[in-house]
Write an enzyme that holds these catalytic residues in place. Structure first.
Site, PDB file in Angstrom:
ATOM      1  N   GLU A 146       0.816  -1.214   0.000  1.00 22.66           N
ATOM      2  CA  GLU A 146       0.000   0.000   0.000  1.00 22.66           C
ATOM      3  C   GLU A 146       0.844   1.256   0.000  1.00 22.66           C
ATOM      4  OE1 GLU A 146      -0.786  -2.535   1.799  1.00 22.66           O
ATOM      5  OE2 GLU A 146      -2.776  -3.048   1.082  1.00 22.66           O
ATOM      6  N   HIS A 215     -10.534  -5.040  10.305  1.00 24.39           N
ATOM      7  CA  HIS A 215     -11.172  -4.822   9.016  1.00 24.39           C
ATOM      8  C   HIS A 215     -12.461  -4.046   9.155  1.00 24.39           C
ATOM      9  CE1 HIS A 215      -8.357  -8.064   8.305  1.00 24.39           C
ATOM     10  NE2 HIS A 215      -8.416  -7.755   7.027  1.00 24.39           N
TER      11      HIS A 215
END
Lengths: 410, 269
Positions: A146, A215
């Site tokens: 990322e 998450h």
């Protein structure tokens, strides 16, 4: 008819009552009074069952109808489903894809990069079919890095490309925080205005169905302090497509927050091209007694609570703030001046969340118009548990909203 | 340089014969454009690629421009050092003196369409890309005339029109940006490359390896340049300095002690 919306310059992004351009306001008000347009709302209940309701569109002349009916009656629903209605029906992820595809057709410099966006079609199907249409270089499958690919998107934006960086889950973008904060947000300023970073960073966030703590993150509270970026949150297919297009066309870095549970919302959206203003809030339901400010998924919890409240005789005004940074204090201020009571319902954590900033902003600007202290309902300051029952306790439920309104309106 | 200045002073009758003598002693520097082939002294160590040729073609005039540029850079960095110590430059000031050959040599082989991105040791790289000394010193001292209008400081020099992308404060963060520049060049089908410079400290960063992976995966037109100035190893030299200081003090103390014990000082009183 398409208009191009220029976002405010990064150095001038203040939360004061920023009036949108007159032409924009005209366009949007004309859209709202578009005769015959009804928006279909899918209410996602906390126990997982779906409720297809047709909500009334926001129009001042229909105010008297709205007080008694928070949702349309059976007859209206039948009319809404008729084939002669203009526009086409689609799901929220399809609306995002439509917006993305239109912008990629329109401008060659627009490209998408993210994990599994290419051949897999996107983990939430937002980019399905785009790699076949536009090629591998325009819809780029990245490795799981990322920090690197967000930095890459920012570097590409410095040269003039308009990348859209997709985080598979917003929480993963924490790994790219340095790039987003220092490079994306600040390069326009530290270079003395030489570079603009027309990047869009988007992805699903929020609390889903038992996805676990890591998450289920709400990153809007972490990103809101970064100077130089704009943040928007979409909640319906209509504003998802509009905000996506506006974000891509904006010269500023924009972070578009989607919600994991809202991707399958169905709504009828216009056929013609349209854009939503990045800095404007959406009036979901006009009212008189109290202003409820919300965004993203909590909008649906609020609308569900609104049904109960209307039955109890209250008249809440519901505003989807949409623009998380800067706040649309113009719309919010007008509402506060009308109702004098504010309830903020959000999915962010209690500490340092969007609600906390919004409370401070409203208190600073509209303290004279408030009859009661602002109440902010947010998620608990805990990591989201895995167990479903516990997870439900950590986020705001419609019953809590009803109770809060009753307390405020005493 | 002082001698040539002396020889060019006007109407100084006393000094004219002296100046004439001085200029004849002055060693002339050739400015010819005859090609000159130089063989570099240290061989390249290739890894899974062909090493570049060690012969470099240049000419005396070009070499003179290299020298001039490097000398300007050296003087500029020393001046910046003095300004920093005088607290006219605040915050951070990372100097490039000693490394000038790297950016001058790089500039000699590329054009302004190629992109360069580096970390915070960017004063000389900016100068090489076409920046002016006025812009540099204005920026260092926080004035409006600076290249970033005084808003960036020492670590944020940029020049968009000459392809210089900065100027970044966080160690290693410029390397993924460099991959983005190279990606844009590949996307637009430019026949240009990107130079992403980093240091021995950034070689430890995870994002560097992520960037290497991505560059190899998509065959990006990027050249990653590691400038190993051993700045990361500051602790080793600091330790040696302390040791040196310690032993000096020990010797001094030894002398003082001897002087007092054996009364050598009495003779001086």
């Amino acid at each position: 008819m398409a208009t191009v919306f220029q976002g405010l310059g990064a150095t001038a992004a203040i939360t004061a009552a920023a009036n949108p351009l007159d032409s924009n306001k005209f366009l949007l008000s004309s859209r709202r009074s578009f005769s015959g347009k009804k928006t279909s709302l899918v209410v996602v209940r906390s126990d997982g069952s779906l409720n297809l309701n047709t909500g009334s569109s926001a129009g001042a002349r229909r105010l008297d109808q709205l007080v008694t009916n928070a949702v349309a009656t059976k007859a209206d629903a039948a009319a809404a489903a008729s084939a002669s209605k203009p526009g086409h029906e689609l799901l929220l992820y399809e609306a995002l894809r439509e917006g993305l595809e239109e912008e990629m057709d329109r401008d060659n410099r627009v490209c998408v990069m993210g994990e599994d966006v290419g051949h897999y079609g996107g983990s939430y199907k937002v980019t399905r079919g785009l790699a076949d249409k536009f090629g591998d270089l325009r819809v780029l499958d990245t490795p799981i890095a990322e920090n690197a690919f967000t930095g890459m998107g920012i570097g590409a934006a410095m040269t003039g490309l308009r990348p859209i960086v997709e985080g598979m889950n917003m929480g993963f973008l924490l790994l790219a925080f340095n790039q987003i904060s220092n490079n994306c947000g600040m390069l326009h300023y530290t270079s003395g205005g030489q570079f603009t970073i027309p990047i869009v960073i988007r992805g699903p966030g929020g609390v889903g169905r038992q996805l676990g703590a890591e998450h289920s993150q709400r990153l809007e509270s972490y990103f809101q302090s970064i100077p130089g970026i704009q943040m928007v949150a979409c909640s319906t297919p209509y504003n998802a497509k509009g905000l996506m297009k506006a974000a891509i066309r904006s010269e500023n870095p924009v972070i578009l927050f989607e919600h994991v549970l809202l991707y399958n919302l169905k709504e009828r959206i216009p056929d013609e091209e349209y854009i939503c203003n990045l800095e404007e809030a959406e009036m979901v339901r006009p009212g008189e007694h109290i202003t409820i400010l919300t965004y993203s998924r909590m909008r649906y919890h609020v609308m569900q609570a609104a049904k109960t409240l209307v039955n109890k005789g209250y008249d809440p005004e519901v505003i989807d703030i949409r623009s998380l940074k800067p706040f649309d204090l113009h719309t919010i201020g007008n509402s506060v001046k009308k109702t004098h009571r504010v309830l903020i319902v959000e999915e962010c954590m209690r500490t340092g969340g969007i609600g906390a900033s919004l409370t401070a902003a409203i208190n600073e600007n509209f303290i004279d118009y408030l009859d009661a202290p602002i109440v902010c309902l947010s998620s608990q300051d805990v990591p989201t548990p895995y167990a479903g029952t516990l997870e439900e306790f950590t986020i705001v439920q419609p019953a809590q909203i009803v109770t809060a309104v009753e307390q405020l309106c005493q | 340089m002082a001698l040539s200045h002396l020889s060019s002073t006007r109407s100084n009758r006393l000094l004219r014969p002296l100046a004439a003598a001085a200029s004849s002693l002055c060693r002339p520097i050739s400015t010819s454009t005859e090609p000159l082939v130089i063989e570099t002294s240290i061989p390249f160590t290739p890894h899974k690629c062909e090493p570049p040729s060690r012969s470099v073609e240049t000419n005396p005039q070009e070499l003179l421009t290299f020298f001039r540029d490097m000398a300007t850079m050296r003087r500029m960095e020393i001046a910046a050092d003095s300004l920093y110590k005088a607290k006219l430059i605040r915050g951070f000031c990372h100097l490039y003196d000693g490394q000038e050959a790297v950016c001058v040599g790089m500039e000699a082989s590329i054009n302004k369409k190629d992109c360069i991105i580096t970390a915070y040791r960017d004063h000389c790289t900016f100068l090489g890309r076409g920046g002016t000394l006025l812009e540099i010193f204005s920026e260092l001292m926080g004035r409006q005339g600076g290249c970033s209008k005084g808003k960036g400081g020492s670590m944020h020099f940029y020049k968009k029109e000459s392809g210089f992308y900065g100027g970044h404060g966080i160690v290693g963060a410029q390397v993924p940006l460099g991959c983005g520049l190279a990606f844009a060049q590949k996307y637009n089908k430019d026949e240009n490359v990107t130079f992403a410079l980093y240091g021995d400290g950034a070689a430890n960063q995870g994002q560097l390896f992520e960037a290497l992976n991505i560059s190899a995966l998509w065959d990006l037109p990027i050249i990653l340049v590691c400038e190993n100035n051993h700045c990361k190893d500051v602790n080793l030299f600091l330790l040696l300095d302390f040791l040196r200081l310690f032993f000096t003090l020990l010797l001094l103390w030894n002398r003082v002690l001897n002087g007092w014990l054996f009364g050598r000082w009495h003779g001086h009183c």
